[in-house]
Scaffold this motif. Structure first.
Motif, mmCIF file in Angstrom:
data_model
loop_
_atom_site.group_PDB
_atom_site.id
_atom_site.type_symbol
_atom_site.label_atom_id
_atom_site.label_comp_id
_atom_site.label_asym_id
_atom_site.label_seq_id
_atom_site.Cartn_x
_atom_site.Cartn_y
_atom_site.Cartn_z
ATOM 1 N N TYR A 124 0.097 3.957 14.297
ATOM 2 C CA TYR A 124 0.246 2.591 14.812
ATOM 3 C C TYR A 124 -0.444 1.590 13.875
ATOM 4 N N LEU A 125 -1.671 1.912 13.473
ATOM 5 C CA LEU A 125 -2.416 1.037 12.575
ATOM 6 C C LEU A 125 -1.794 1.015 11.181
ATOM 7 N N THR A 126 -1.180 2.124 10.784
ATOM 8 C CA THR A 126 -0.508 2.171 9.487
ATOM 9 C C THR A 126 0.641 1.173 9.434
ATOM 10 N N LEU A 127 1.361 1.017 10.548
ATOM 11 C CA LEU A 127 2.458 0.048 10.602
ATOM 12 C C LEU A 127 1.947 -1.375 10.376
ATOM 13 N N LEU A 128 0.724 -1.641 10.818
ATOM 14 C CA LEU A 128 0.146 -2.977 10.701
ATOM 15 C C LEU A 128 -0.653 -3.156 9.417
ATOM 16 N N SER A 129 -0.835 -2.076 8.686
ATOM 17 C CA SER A 129 -1.611 -2.113 7.451
ATOM 18 C C SER A 129 -0.773 -2.690 6.307
ATOM 19 N N PRO A 130 -1.408 -3.012 5.176
ATOM 20 C CA PRO A 130 -0.635 -3.489 4.019
ATOM 21 C C PRO A 130 0.478 -2.523 3.621
ATOM 22 N N THR A 131 0.241 -1.221 3.755
ATOM 23 C CA THR A 131 1.264 -0.234 3.407
ATOM 24 C C THR A 131 2.484 -0.370 4.309
ATOM 25 N N GLY A 132 2.241 -0.430 5.609
ATOM 26 C CA GLY A 132 3.338 -0.552 6.555
ATOM 27 C C GLY A 132 4.050 -1.880 6.438
#
Length: 271
Positions: A244-252
């Motif tokens: 979930y946090l990956t989606l909101l991260s710069p990567t996501g």
């Protein structure tokens, strides 16, 4: 005894964490972006991301009905927020933005500048997604309402002649689409004169058509806000929270941008 505990803790640290399955229910328009994020996520994790794509409204109703999920990503932020309000999700957040585009044959005289007048022409038939089942259909209705504000009576006219063709839950009167055929099938068959779809899908569709179709956003005066949201289940594991946090991260967010969306939380570009 202390030695035994020390050895046990050491052995426990050597045992790899048990792999988990992260169940993600997501709008079909997010397929490319979320698949890319999930692929990279799995490379650095022992966990598996099970992606289930479909009309976001239908997925929302399935969650209301009790279907298990870890992460829910929708093309309509209010749907994510409603899960939070019902206690079925933790606080929901904005994931990305999009726009609604019209797709028409390249030979069509319809342009961005003439779109509204063309839609109000009795001979022009627009094709849309299914309202309530798929947010793209709801955004099309919002577009029709914006036109009605300037041209009273337009909403009734447009909803009366628009063909609901895709998005799940379409009426029995909808033109059937052969399996694995693109949405442009209805343009090719002459069932409609234009399609109202997300720009993230419409623009690549036109670019890959070798000049067969054109895609353009709605006129600024009649544009509608398309906001995607994401929600996390209250029962989600640490691994699901990580995704979930990956989606909101710069990567996501970068993956969403590459897929044609407008990110909401990318770092500022370096000067």
């Amino acid at each position: 005894m202390r030695l035994f505990v020390s050895i046990a803790l050491t052995l426990a640290a050597l045992v790899p964490a048990r792999a988990e399955e992260i169940r993600v229910l997501a709008a079909g328009s997010l397929r490319g972006a979320l698949t890319a994020v999930a692929t990279e996520f799995e490379k650095s994790s022992s966990d598996h991301v099970a992606l289930v794509f479909g009309p976001a409204g239908s997925l929302h109703d399935r969650i209301i009905g009790g279907e298990a999920f870890d992460v829910y990503a929708t093309a309509a932020f209010p749907q994510a927020r409603s899960l939070t309000e019902k206690g079925l999700a933790r606080p929901s957040v904005l994931l990305a933005r999009n726009k609604l585009c019209a797709v028409a044959p390249a030979k069509s005289p319809i342009t961005r500048e003439t779109l509204v007048d063309s839609l109000l022409d009795p001979a022009v038939r627009p094709g849309t997604s299914t309202p309530k089942s798929d947010p793209a259909g709801d955004y099309a209705l919002a577009f029709f309402r914006r036109i009605d504000e300037k041209r009273p009576g337009a909403f009734e006219t447009l909803t009366g002649k628009a063909k609901i063709l895709f998005g799940g839950g379409e009426p029995k009167s909808a033109e059937p689409r052969p399996q694995n055929q693109p949405l442009t099938h209805w343009l090719d068959e002459g069932a409609v004169d234009l399609l109202l779809v997300y720009c993230s899908g419409a623009i690549p569709m036109a670019e890959k058509s070798a000049g067969k179709y054109r895609a353009f956003p709605l006129p600024d005066l009649y544009d509608v806000a398309v906001e995607y949201g994401v929600a996390l289940s209250p029962r989600a594991s640490a691994a699901a929270l990580d995704f979930y946090l990956t989606l909101l991260s710069p990567t996501g967010q970068a993956a969403l941008r590459r897929a044609g969306f407008v990110p909401v939380s990318e770092p500022a570009a370096e000067k």
